[in-house]
Design an enzyme around this catalytic site. Sequence first.
Site, PDB file in Angstrom:
ATOM      1  N   ASP A   1       0.630  -1.664  -0.084  1.00  0.00           N
ATOM      2  CA  ASP A   1       0.337  -0.099   0.005  1.00  0.00           C
ATOM      3  C   ASP A   1       0.821   0.855   0.057  1.00  0.00           C
ATOM      4  OD1 ASP A   1      -2.675   1.568   0.099  1.00  0.00           O
ATOM      5  OD2 ASP A   1      -3.135   1.108   1.792  1.00  0.00           O
TER       6      ASP A   1
ATOM      7  N   ASN B   1     -12.149  -2.448  -5.053  1.00  0.00           N
ATOM      8  CA  ASN B   1     -10.888  -1.417  -5.912  1.00  0.00           C
ATOM      9  C   ASN B   1     -11.529  -1.113  -7.423  1.00  0.00           C
ATOM     10  OD1 ASN B   1      -7.477  -2.589  -4.474  1.00  0.00           O
ATOM     11  ND2 ASN B   1      -8.522  -0.864  -3.913  1.00  0.00           N
TER      12      ASN B   1
END
Length: 264
Positions: free
Chosen positions: A38, A86
């Site tokens: 991330d 996502n």
Amino acid sequence: MIPNEDAFKQYFSDTDHALLMEQLRTDQIPRHIAIVMDGNGRWAKARGESRSFGHAAGVEALREVITAAVRLGVGALTVYAFSTENWNRPQEEVDLLMSLFATTLIKELPLLMRENVRLVYLGDMEALPIETKETFEQGLSETNNNTGMVLAVAVNYGSRAEILRAVRQISDLCCEGKLSSSEITADMFSRYLYTAEIGDPDLLIRTSGEKRLSNFLLWQCAYTEFYFDEVLWPDFNRWNLIQAILTFQHRERRFGGVKDGLSE
Ligand code: IPE
Ligand code: IPE
Ligand code: MG
């Protein structure tokens, strides 16, 4: 143990990090490491660049970490590359990521072959654009006979969807009279998850300072050790990995039992 000691020493020789290497117990490397990669977007933003620039830099970090994990003798490396949530990102970013997965996989296949890495896919491949899906299928078949580290790539992966898929498959068997509900055990349930062959991670790393699972390996992380690094994913390198492993080696895993020596 380390597969090739000379290659290992060469790869991890760095005077700045000699102390880290001195402390590392190479016979106690976590068997399965999972990473939530991330921070690509923030990394790019800090440089005044587009998010896609950050994702491209993230690929470089992944290449380094794969090589380091192989050198360390890690059995399985699972990386979270794209979640079921996502898809909610701007279409342009989703398209970019899908094409980046395909081009990266093609480009990095020689690395996977050279390092004897076997690719495993976690998630629902059916929803991927056809080129991306075909590239993953090619990667899976080309690396199928490799015997070294398993690299499990989670794309269009969501733990809740994974669990519901297992529940549906198992309940179908029950409805067809092929299974009785009393036969459903945790071990059996695990075999219906995408991770059936790699099992639960020993160590989960999340970069960028976020401290949540974001729908990753909810079932599998029951007794996993968590390590949160402030570093943004594109900056994560072999030494950050070693630091995470060192921290893991100082943890005491109890699995609900009692500490050695305290049982009396
Ligand atoms: C992780 O980086 C990569 C993917 C989710 C594909 P992000 O894109 O989430 O980066 P941040 O969190 O916005 O910085
Ligand atoms: C998790 O990161 C998914 C991946 C790294 C692929 P996100 O950036 O999507 O997670 P949230 O939205 O911050 O929870
Ligand atoms: Mg993020």
